[in-house]
Design a protein around this motif. Structure first.
Motif, short mmCIF file in Angstrom:
data_model
loop_
_atom_site.label_atom_id
_atom_site.label_comp_id
_atom_site.label_asym_id
_atom_site.label_seq_id
_atom_site.Cartn_x
_atom_site.Cartn_y
_atom_site.Cartn_z
N LEU A 198 0.81 -1.22 0.00
CA LEU A 198 0.00 0.00 0.00
C LEU A 198 0.85 1.27 0.00
O LEU A 198 0.33 2.36 -0.26
CB LEU A 198 -0.95 -0.01 1.20
N ALA A 199 2.14 1.14 0.27
CA ALA A 199 3.02 2.31 0.20
C ALA A 199 3.22 2.77 -1.24
O ALA A 199 3.62 3.92 -1.48
CB ALA A 199 4.38 1.98 0.83
N SER B 201 -8.66 -4.05 -8.34
CA SER B 201 -7.54 -4.01 -9.27
C SER B 201 -6.17 -4.17 -8.62
O SER B 201 -5.33 -4.92 -9.11
CB SER B 201 -7.58 -2.68 -10.03
N TYR B 202 -5.94 -3.48 -7.52
CA TYR B 202 -4.60 -3.41 -6.93
C TYR B 202 -4.43 -4.46 -5.85
O TYR B 202 -5.20 -4.48 -4.89
CB TYR B 202 -4.40 -2.02 -6.32
N ILE B 203 -3.47 -5.38 -5.97
CA ILE B 203 -2.46 -5.55 -7.00
C ILE B 203 -2.86 -6.69 -7.94
O ILE B 203 -3.84 -7.39 -7.69
CB ILE B 203 -1.08 -5.86 -6.37
N SER B 204 -2.06 -6.88 -9.00
CA SER B 204 -2.37 -7.92 -9.98
C SER B 204 -2.02 -9.31 -9.47
O SER B 204 -0.88 -9.58 -9.09
CB SER B 204 -1.60 -7.64 -11.27
N GLY B 205 -3.00 -10.20 -9.49
CA GLY B 205 -2.73 -11.58 -9.12
C GLY B 205 -1.78 -12.25 -10.09
O GLY B 205 -0.86 -12.96 -9.69
N HIS C 203 -5.70 -3.89 -15.88
CA HIS C 203 -4.83 -3.49 -14.77
C HIS C 203 -4.05 -2.24 -15.12
O HIS C 203 -3.73 -1.98 -16.28
CB HIS C 203 -3.83 -4.60 -14.43
N PHE C 204 -3.74 -1.48 -14.07
CA PHE C 204 -2.87 -0.33 -14.20
C PHE C 204 -1.42 -0.78 -14.04
O PHE C 204 -1.14 -1.89 -13.57
CB PHE C 204 -3.20 0.71 -13.13
N LYS C 205 -0.50 0.11 -14.40
CA LYS C 205 0.93 -0.21 -14.34
C LYS C 205 1.37 -0.58 -12.93
O LYS C 205 2.11 -1.55 -12.72
CB LYS C 205 1.74 0.98 -14.86
N ALA C 206 0.93 0.18 -11.92
CA ALA C 206 1.34 -0.10 -10.54
C ALA C 206 0.83 -1.46 -10.07
O ALA C 206 1.51 -2.16 -9.31
CB ALA C 206 0.85 1.00 -9.61
N ASP C 207 -0.37 -1.84 -10.50
CA ASP C 207 -0.90 -3.16 -10.14
C ASP C 207 0.08 -4.25 -10.53
O ASP C 207 0.33 -5.21 -9.78
CB ASP C 207 -2.22 -3.44 -10.87
N ASP C 208 0.61 -4.10 -11.73
CA ASP C 208 1.54 -5.07 -12.29
C ASP C 208 2.90 -5.03 -11.60
O ASP C 208 3.37 -6.04 -11.06
CB ASP C 208 1.69 -4.80 -13.80
N LEU C 209 3.52 -3.86 -11.56
CA LEU C 209 4.90 -3.78 -11.07
C LEU C 209 5.02 -4.08 -9.58
O LEU C 209 5.95 -4.76 -9.15
CB LEU C 209 5.48 -2.40 -11.39
N VAL C 210 4.08 -3.59 -8.78
CA VAL C 210 4.12 -3.89 -7.35
C VAL C 210 3.76 -5.35 -7.11
O VAL C 210 4.29 -5.99 -6.19
CB VAL C 210 3.19 -2.94 -6.56
N GLY C 211 2.91 -5.90 -7.96
CA GLY C 211 2.61 -7.33 -7.87
C GLY C 211 3.85 -8.17 -8.10
O GLY C 211 4.09 -9.16 -7.40
N ARG C 212 4.67 -7.78 -9.06
CA ARG C 212 5.91 -8.53 -9.32
C ARG C 212 6.83 -8.49 -8.10
O ARG C 212 7.41 -9.51 -7.71
CB ARG C 212 6.65 -7.94 -10.53
#
Length: 365
Positions: free
Chosen positions: A119-120, A259-263, A331-340
């Motif tokens: 969440l940060a 959406s946040y974060i991407s599974g 998904h948004f970009k942050a969903d993806d990158l923070v998910g990784r």
């Protein structure tokens, strides 16, 4: 127990392999007896893990016992930062497994172990400029969809009737087993670590999805642009056109949860990390070729020619799985990158605990 409607399928498979599916022996001097006892112990443990498999926490197997109610309705967006159920064939979506973040993990202390970290970095909040920026990024990808991007979005979608997003990595692991000539001992260890990493990843993701309860791109774009013209994919076989913002649609179906974060991103990064560590290399070396017109979104049209996706490494495959959801418009970009990032963190914790069992150094009774 887990798939009661598939009993006949599993029975036939066992018989084809030379095993008796009716063998319920609990004789610990026999391999089948040990297997039956171990399986039953695990099933008994997981019956009370918070997933509500038995429907004892709320009527209905795997039903929600947390009382989740969306802030928004399919017709009214009360809060542009929160998840909005969509109308699918005239029926509002219902959040899938809203209680899953409360399931007892294998190695994480709880589903919320990495919540503060996640969440940060998001999700972006309206009316901050980052909210609009992330929506425009989705529109740029939508307007530039080509056959390769569409194949990537569909290949990794893993919807109903497939191996599922986490199961996709078990299929890769099967290929690795054959490639590397695994013994049964190798496979027991590999799938033990991989399965638990995928499970803990799912719990961490769902905990955050519930905590953030964040809006999906389709709802955010419709809210931001309304009757204003946007350039985006206009629908099956229609290509990119100027359409009203309120007509925006994702290339693949938008799932029924936040959406946040991407599974996909979290599952894939976690699995890739485990397989790298287990094999001692990032080498994957596999591919998939989509036949012309094989799209389920644009059948007979997409792709126009053969499209081959290839992955030299686990990392490359995991990254493509993550961005596939952005190509799909869900998904948004942050969903993806923070998910990784989250997936790799989960994998590290799971790897450490799993190896303590394998090496005989675990202090847990």
């Amino acid at each position: 127990d887990l798939f009661p409607t598939q009993t006949a399928v599993f029975g036939a498979l066992m018989s084809s392999l030379g095993y008796d599916p009716s063998d319920i022996s609990a004789d610990t001097s026999s391999p089948s007896g040990i297997g039956n006892i171990c399986a039953q112990a695990l099933l008994n443990y997981r019956h009370t893990d918070g997933s509500n498999q038995l429907g004892d926490l709320h009527p209905g197997a795997y039903s929600d016992y947390t009382g989740y109610v969306p802030v928004n309705t399919a017709d009214t967006l009360n809060d542009p930062n929160k998840w909005q159920p969509l109308l699918v064939n005239g029926v509002p979506q219902t959040w899938l497994l809203p209680q899953w973040g409360l399931v007892k993990p294998f190695a994480l202390t709880s589903g919320s172990q990495f919540r503060d970290f996640i969440l940060a970095y998001g999700p972006a909040q309206y009316p901050h400029g980052s909210y609009r920026k992330q929506a425009i990024e989705v529109l740029h990808l939508s307007a530039r969809l080509n056959d390769t991007a569409k194949v990537i979005a569909e290949y990794w979608a893993d919807g109903l009737g497939s191996g599922t997003p986490p199961g996709h990595w078990n299929i890769f692991a099967q290929e690795i087993s054959r490639r590397d000539g695994h013994t049964i001992d190798d496979d027991v260890k590999m799938f033990f670590i991989l399965g638990n990493a995928l499970m803990d990843a799912s719990i961490a993701v769902w905990d955050c999805k519930r905590a953030a309860d964040s809006i999906r791109p389709v709802s955010a774009i419709r809210f931001l642009f309304g009757s204003k013209p946007i350039r985006a994919w206009a629908g099956p076989g229609m290509g990119t056109k100027l359409i009203d913002g309120e007509e925006f649609k994702s290339y693949i179906a938008t799932p029924p949860f936040a959406s946040y974060i991407s599974g996909h991103s979290t599952f894939s990064a976690s699995a890739a990390e485990v397989l790298q560590r287990f094999t001692g290399s990032d080498n994957l070396g596999t591919s998939f070729t989509a036949l012309p017109g094989s799209s389920t979104v644009e059948p007979g049209v997409t792709p126009a020619q053969f499209v081959t996706l290839s992955w030299a490494t686990f990392t490359e495959a995991a990254d493509q799985a993550g961005i596939s959801r952005r190509y799909g418009g869900i998904h948004f970009k942050a969903d993806d990158l923070v998910g990784r990032q989250t997936g790799r963190l989960v994998a590290d914790v799971v790897w450490t605990k799993a190896m303590s069992y394998i090496n005989g150094t675990s202090q847990q009774k």
